[in-house]
Write an enzyme that holds these catalytic residues in place. Structure first.
Site, PDB file in Angstrom:
ATOM      1  N   SER A 168       0.431  15.081 -13.546  1.00  0.00           N
ATOM      2  CA  SER A 168      -0.843  15.384 -14.196  1.00  0.00           C
ATOM      3  C   SER A 168      -0.927  16.829 -14.671  1.00  0.00           C
ATOM      4  CB  SER A 168      -1.963  15.135 -13.180  1.00  0.00           C
ATOM      5  OG  SER A 168      -3.153  15.740 -13.606  1.00  0.00           O
ATOM      6  N   GLU A 208      -3.387  18.515 -14.278  1.00  0.00           N
ATOM      7  CA  GLU A 208      -4.113  19.243 -13.224  1.00  0.00           C
ATOM      8  C   GLU A 208      -3.170  20.180 -12.469  1.00  0.00           C
ATOM      9  OE1 GLU A 208      -8.017  19.123 -13.228  1.00  0.00           O
ATOM     10  OE2 GLU A 208      -7.198  19.502 -11.231  1.00  0.00           O
ATOM     11  N   ARG A 249     -10.798  20.301 -22.434  1.00  0.00           N
ATOM     12  CA  ARG A 249      -9.726  19.356 -22.101  1.00  0.00           C
ATOM     13  C   ARG A 249      -9.026  18.890 -23.375  1.00  0.00           C
ATOM     14  NH1 ARG A 249     -10.610  21.054 -17.894  1.00  0.00           N
ATOM     15  NH2 ARG A 249     -10.809  20.059 -15.852  1.00  0.00           N
ATOM     16  N   LYS A 252      -0.351  16.399  -6.492  1.00  0.00           N
ATOM     17  CA  LYS A 252       0.442  15.979  -7.660  1.00  0.00           C
ATOM     18  C   LYS A 252       1.658  16.879  -7.864  1.00  0.00           C
ATOM     19  CE  LYS A 252      -1.480  12.237  -9.362  1.00  0.00           C
ATOM     20  NZ  LYS A 252      -0.755  10.997  -9.668  1.00  0.00           N
ATOM     21  N   ASP A 306       0.848  -1.187   0.000  1.00  0.00           N
ATOM     22  CA  ASP A 306       0.000   0.000   0.000  1.00  0.00           C
ATOM     23  C   ASP A 306       0.882   1.235   0.000  1.00  0.00           C
ATOM     24  OD1 ASP A 306      -1.907   2.105   0.898  1.00  0.00           O
ATOM     25  OD2 ASP A 306      -3.236   0.375   1.095  1.00  0.00           O
ATOM     26  N   TYR A 315      -6.187  17.564  -5.165  1.00  0.00           N
ATOM     27  CA  TYR A 315      -5.531  16.559  -6.020  1.00  0.00           C
ATOM     28  C   TYR A 315      -4.355  17.202  -6.768  1.00  0.00           C
ATOM     29  CZ  TYR A 315      -4.835  13.606 -10.186  1.00  0.00           C
ATOM     30  OH  TYR A 315      -4.283  12.853 -11.200  1.00  0.00           O
TER      31      TYR A 315
HETATM   32  P1  NAP Z   1      -7.348   4.874 -11.818  1.00  0.00           P
HETATM   33  O1  NAP Z   1      -8.007   4.114 -12.912  1.00  0.00           O
HETATM   34  O2  NAP Z   1      -8.180   5.592 -10.816  1.00  0.00           O
HETATM   35  O3  NAP Z   1      -6.376   3.865 -11.040  1.00  0.00           O
HETATM   36  C1  NAP Z   1      -5.771   4.216  -9.811  1.00  0.00           C
HETATM   37  C2  NAP Z   1      -4.998   3.025  -9.276  1.00  0.00           C
HETATM   38  O4  NAP Z   1      -4.381   3.404  -8.032  1.00  0.00           O
HETATM   39  C3  NAP Z   1      -5.866   1.801  -8.957  1.00  0.00           C
HETATM   40  O5  NAP Z   1      -5.167   0.652  -9.353  1.00  0.00           O
HETATM   41  C4  NAP Z   1      -5.998   1.859  -7.439  1.00  0.00           C
HETATM   42  O6  NAP Z   1      -6.201   0.606  -6.844  1.00  0.00           O
HETATM   43  C5  NAP Z   1      -4.609   2.352  -7.075  1.00  0.00           C
HETATM   44  N1  NAP Z   1      -4.498   2.887  -5.701  1.00  0.00           N
HETATM   45  C6  NAP Z   1      -5.184   3.904  -5.176  1.00  0.00           C
HETATM   46  N2  NAP Z   1      -4.793   4.102  -3.912  1.00  0.00           N
HETATM   47  C7  NAP Z   1      -3.830   3.170  -3.631  1.00  0.00           C
HETATM   48  C8  NAP Z   1      -3.040   2.836  -2.469  1.00  0.00           C
HETATM   49  N3  NAP Z   1      -3.136   3.517  -1.346  1.00  0.00           N
HETATM   50  N4  NAP Z   1      -2.148   1.828  -2.544  1.00  0.00           N
HETATM   51  C9  NAP Z   1      -2.017   1.105  -3.654  1.00  0.00           C
HETATM   52  N5  NAP Z   1      -2.760   1.357  -4.798  1.00  0.00           N
HETATM   53  C10 NAP Z   1      -3.649   2.372  -4.763  1.00  0.00           C
HETATM   54  O7  NAP Z   1      -6.336   5.970 -12.418  1.00  0.00           O
HETATM   55  P2  NAP Z   1      -5.679   6.053 -13.895  1.00  0.00           P
HETATM   56  O8  NAP Z   1      -6.565   6.858 -14.755  1.00  0.00           O
HETATM   57  O9  NAP Z   1      -5.222   4.706 -14.308  1.00  0.00           O
HETATM   58  O10 NAP Z   1      -4.430   6.985 -13.579  1.00  0.00           O
HETATM   59  C11 NAP Z   1      -3.166   6.429 -13.239  1.00  0.00           C
HETATM   60  C12 NAP Z   1      -2.297   7.505 -12.633  1.00  0.00           C
HETATM   61  O11 NAP Z   1      -2.112   8.563 -13.553  1.00  0.00           O
HETATM   62  C13 NAP Z   1      -2.861   8.160 -11.375  1.00  0.00           C
HETATM   63  O12 NAP Z   1      -1.786   8.481 -10.541  1.00  0.00           O
HETATM   64  C14 NAP Z   1      -3.509   9.428 -11.889  1.00  0.00           C
HETATM   65  O13 NAP Z   1      -3.571  10.397 -10.867  1.00  0.00           O
HETATM   66  C15 NAP Z   1      -2.529   9.800 -12.987  1.00  0.00           C
HETATM   67  N6  NAP Z   1      -3.073  10.580 -14.108  1.00  0.00           N
HETATM   68  C16 NAP Z   1      -4.148  10.126 -14.800  1.00  0.00           C
HETATM   69  C17 NAP Z   1      -4.607  10.849 -15.893  1.00  0.00           C
HETATM   70  C18 NAP Z   1      -5.791  10.375 -16.703  1.00  0.00           C
HETATM   71  O14 NAP Z   1      -6.331  11.191 -17.473  1.00  0.00           O
HETATM   72  N7  NAP Z   1      -6.185   9.117 -16.594  1.00  0.00           N
HETATM   73  C19 NAP Z   1      -3.943  12.025 -16.275  1.00  0.00           C
HETATM   74  C20 NAP Z   1      -2.832  12.432 -15.547  1.00  0.00           C
HETATM   75  C21 NAP Z   1      -2.385  11.702 -14.475  1.00  0.00           C
HETATM   76  P3  NAP Z   1      -7.673   0.029  -6.490  1.00  0.00           P
HETATM   77  O15 NAP Z   1      -8.099  -0.739  -7.713  1.00  0.00           O
HETATM   78  O16 NAP Z   1      -7.400  -0.803  -5.317  1.00  0.00           O
HETATM   79  O17 NAP Z   1      -8.559   1.212  -6.217  1.00  0.00           O
HETATM   80  O1  G4F Z   2     -13.327  13.662 -16.435  1.00  0.00           O
HETATM   81  P1  G4F Z   2     -13.019  14.567 -15.321  1.00  0.00           P
HETATM   82  O2  G4F Z   2     -13.563  14.207 -13.979  1.00  0.00           O
HETATM   83  O3  G4F Z   2     -11.445  14.735 -15.308  1.00  0.00           O
HETATM   84  P2  G4F Z   2     -10.462  15.836 -14.674  1.00  0.00           P
HETATM   85  O4  G4F Z   2     -11.054  16.513 -13.505  1.00  0.00           O
HETATM   86  O5  G4F Z   2      -9.970  16.689 -15.783  1.00  0.00           O
HETATM   87  O6  G4F Z   2      -9.283  14.909 -14.112  1.00  0.00           O
HETATM   88  C1  G4F Z   2      -8.748  13.829 -14.885  1.00  0.00           C
HETATM   89  O7  G4F Z   2      -7.684  14.295 -15.664  1.00  0.00           O
HETATM   90  C2  G4F Z   2      -6.541  14.762 -14.908  1.00  0.00           C
HETATM   91  C3  G4F Z   2      -5.516  15.254 -15.929  1.00  0.00           C
HETATM   92  O8  G4F Z   2      -5.801  16.581 -16.273  1.00  0.00           O
HETATM   93  C4  G4F Z   2      -6.024  13.613 -14.081  1.00  0.00           C
HETATM   94  F1  G4F Z   2      -4.910  13.994 -13.419  1.00  0.00           F
HETATM   95  C5  G4F Z   2      -7.105  13.156 -13.113  1.00  0.00           C
HETATM   96  O9  G4F Z   2      -6.625  12.033 -12.371  1.00  0.00           O
HETATM   97  C6  G4F Z   2      -8.322  12.722 -13.920  1.00  0.00           C
HETATM   98  O10 G4F Z   2      -7.972  11.575 -14.660  1.00  0.00           O
HETATM   99  O11 G4F Z   2     -13.564  16.046 -15.641  1.00  0.00           O
HETATM  100  C7  G4F Z   2     -13.233  16.702 -16.848  1.00  0.00           C
HETATM  101  C8  G4F Z   2     -14.044  17.988 -16.971  1.00  0.00           C
HETATM  102  C9  G4F Z   2     -14.000  18.870 -15.706  1.00  0.00           C
HETATM  103  O12 G4F Z   2     -13.815  20.208 -16.098  1.00  0.00           O
HETATM  104  C10 G4F Z   2     -15.377  18.718 -15.079  1.00  0.00           C
HETATM  105  O13 G4F Z   2     -15.839  19.843 -14.365  1.00  0.00           O
HETATM  106  O14 G4F Z   2     -15.429  17.636 -17.140  1.00  0.00           O
HETATM  107  C11 G4F Z   2     -16.213  18.487 -16.331  1.00  0.00           C
HETATM  108  N1  G4F Z   2     -17.496  17.829 -16.035  1.00  0.00           N
HETATM  109  C12 G4F Z   2     -18.715  18.318 -16.387  1.00  0.00           C
HETATM  110  N2  G4F Z   2     -19.675  17.497 -15.923  1.00  0.00           N
HETATM  111  C13 G4F Z   2     -17.670  16.689 -15.353  1.00  0.00           C
HETATM  112  C14 G4F Z   2     -19.051  16.486 -15.283  1.00  0.00           C
HETATM  113  N3  G4F Z   2     -16.776  15.833 -14.809  1.00  0.00           N
HETATM  114  C15 G4F Z   2     -17.269  14.727 -14.180  1.00  0.00           C
HETATM  115  N4  G4F Z   2     -16.404  13.850 -13.656  1.00  0.00           N
HETATM  116  N5  G4F Z   2     -18.616  14.500 -14.065  1.00  0.00           N
HETATM  117  C16 G4F Z   2     -19.551  15.342 -14.592  1.00  0.00           C
HETATM  118  O15 G4F Z   2     -20.751  15.119 -14.479  1.00  0.00           O
END
Ligand code: NAP
Ligand code: G4F
Length: 325
Positions: free
Chosen positions: A125, A127, A217, A153, A58, A149
């Site tokens: 990220s 973000e 985005r 990050k 963890d 968040y």
């Molecule tokens: P995700 O689908 O939410 O996956 C998150 C992973 O982290 C899951 O495997 C979760 O495990 C694990 N986790 C959470 N807390 C933990 C803990 N305390 N110890 C061990 N494992 C833990 O996220 P993702 O979209 O694949 O993103 C991967 C990474 O990239 C994250 O760090 C996210 O912040 C970053 N990121 C994502 C995006 C994007 O657009 N997807 C963009 C920029 C950065 P469980 O299955 O047990 O919950």
């Molecule tokens: O899909 P989102 O929740 O992604 P967000 O907040 O951009 O974050 C994701 O991308 C980040 C990289 O920039 C990662 F680091 C982070 O872990 C995650 O993967 O929201 C995208 C946009 C936001 O502006 C939000 O306000 O969509 C807008 N939105 C509008 N209606 C909504 C909704 N978002 C969500 N989740 N749900 C809604 O109903």
């Protein structure tokens, strides 16, 4: 030559599962870190379960990380585990800091103690750019995070750079813009929309409640982005890279495309809900991926319309297969 070993934290998540697929294709031994849970949720890695090793640890527990890194002896560590949903970071800010900020230094400490030659990738990220200081955002753009968040990050990013500079670790931070896929969690806006479209199409729902439709985005495909992670760890010198498409769309455009692909008019179904607005919004994100293109030879292969269509089709298929219609 012996197979290289990669250790992935967050292997059960969207990116972890795509990265595991990618590394298995490259003949890596893949070790995934999973946290203990009373009910296993390995759905994203079910198809490769017999080809990977899973170990319990963890990000909140320093000793478990030291033990696993020391015992499994990886040559590469990808730190993808995090609390990744931005709205939850306002309701659980302390937990978010523990996972997403201090968790990173725990992994770095485990590497430093076990074997400082291990190559490290940190999932940073876009973000972190938050209230953006310049458009498009690049590696040198100052950070102005808008959520707990994003703040966490920034710490994870800075401590990665600091361990590279302090201890000469091969540590990279990938500043990834939003990336999506059929394996995306259903709370994120892309999957929330495509899943709702599929449900509406099959007569299982009649409404989709959303927040800010004007947010912009830079959305790419997760399968393309894990390739960039790997490339970062194959260079002569470690560095930080923006990974993005360089193209921006509004949530409204996403909604239009997804409904249109299913032959539906979004205006008949979408309801704006003020409860889904965020305390501090990131209005616009647009990345400049030129450095990654130039240094890594990386560029995205899936376009935004292709991505949206892929996700709608996958949700339709999954629901039909489950007999939901
Ligand atoms: P995700 O689908 O939410 O996956 C998150 C992973 O982290 C899951 O495997 C979760 O495990 C694990 N986790 C959470 N807390 C933990 C803990 N305390 N110890 C061990 N494992 C833990 O996220 P993702 O979209 O694949 O993103 C991967 C990474 O990239 C994250 O760090 C996210 O912040 C970053 N990121 C994502 C995006 C994007 O657009 N997807 C963009 C920029 C950065 P469980 O299955 O047990 O919950
Ligand atoms: O899909 P989102 O929740 O992604 P967000 O907040 O951009 O974050 C994701 O991308 C980040 C990289 O920039 C990662 F680091 C982070 O872990 C995650 O993967 O929201 C995208 C946009 C936001 O502006 C939000 O306000 O969509 C807008 N939105 C509008 N209606 C909504 C909704 N978002 C969500 N989740 N749900 C809604 O109903």
């Amino acid at each position: 030559m012996a197979r290289p070993t990669a250790l992935i934290t967050g292997i059960t998540g969207q990116d972890g599962s795509y990265l595991a697929d990618f590394l298995l294709e490259k003949d890596y031994r893949v070790v995934g870190v999973v946290r203990r849970s009373s009910t296993e949720n390995f759905s994203r890695i079910e198809h490769i379960r017999d080809r990977i090793e899973l170990e319990q640890a963890d990000l909140l527990d320093q000793y478990s990380l030291i033990e696993i890194v020391g015992r499994t002896r990886p040559s590469e560590v990808y730190n993808l585990a995090a609390m990744s949903f931005v709205p939850t970071s306002w309701t659980q800010p302390v937990l978010t800091a523990e996972f997403d900020a201090v968790g990173v230094v725990r992994v770095l400490e485990a590497i430093r103690l076990a074997d400082p030659t291990i190559r490290f990738y940190q999932a940073s990220s876009s973000e972190m750019f938050g209230k953006v200081r310049e458009v498009p955002q690049r590696e040198s753009t100052p950070f102005h995070p808008r959520s707990p968040y994003g703040v966490a990050k920034v710490y994870g990013h800075c401590i990665t750079v600091n361990y590279r500079e302090s201890y000469d670790l091969y540590a990279c931070s990938g500043i990834l813009f939003n990336h999506e896929s059929p394996r995306r969690g259903k709370e994120f806006v892309t999957r929330k929309v495509t899943h709702a479209v599929a449900r509406i199409k099959l007569g299982l729902a009649s409404e989709l409640r959303l927040g800010n439709l004007d947010a912009r985005r830079d959305w790419g495909f997760a399968g393309d982005y894990v390739r960039a992670m790997w490339l970062m760890l194959q260079q002569k010198e470690p560095d930080d890279y923006v990974v993005a498409t360089g193209e921006q769309h509004t949530v409204r455009e996403l909604v239009e495309l997804a409904f249109e692909h299913a032959g539906l008019d979004w205006r008949e179904y979408v309801v704006q809900d003020p409860a889904l607005m965020r305390p501090a919004e990131v209005d616009t994100l647009l990345g400049d991926p030129s450095y990654a293109r130039q240094r890594l030879g990386w560029s995205p292969e899936v376009s935004f319309p292709e991505l949206v269509r892929m996700m709608v089709d996958s949700d339709l298929q999954q629901l039909r297969r489950s007999g939901a219609s």
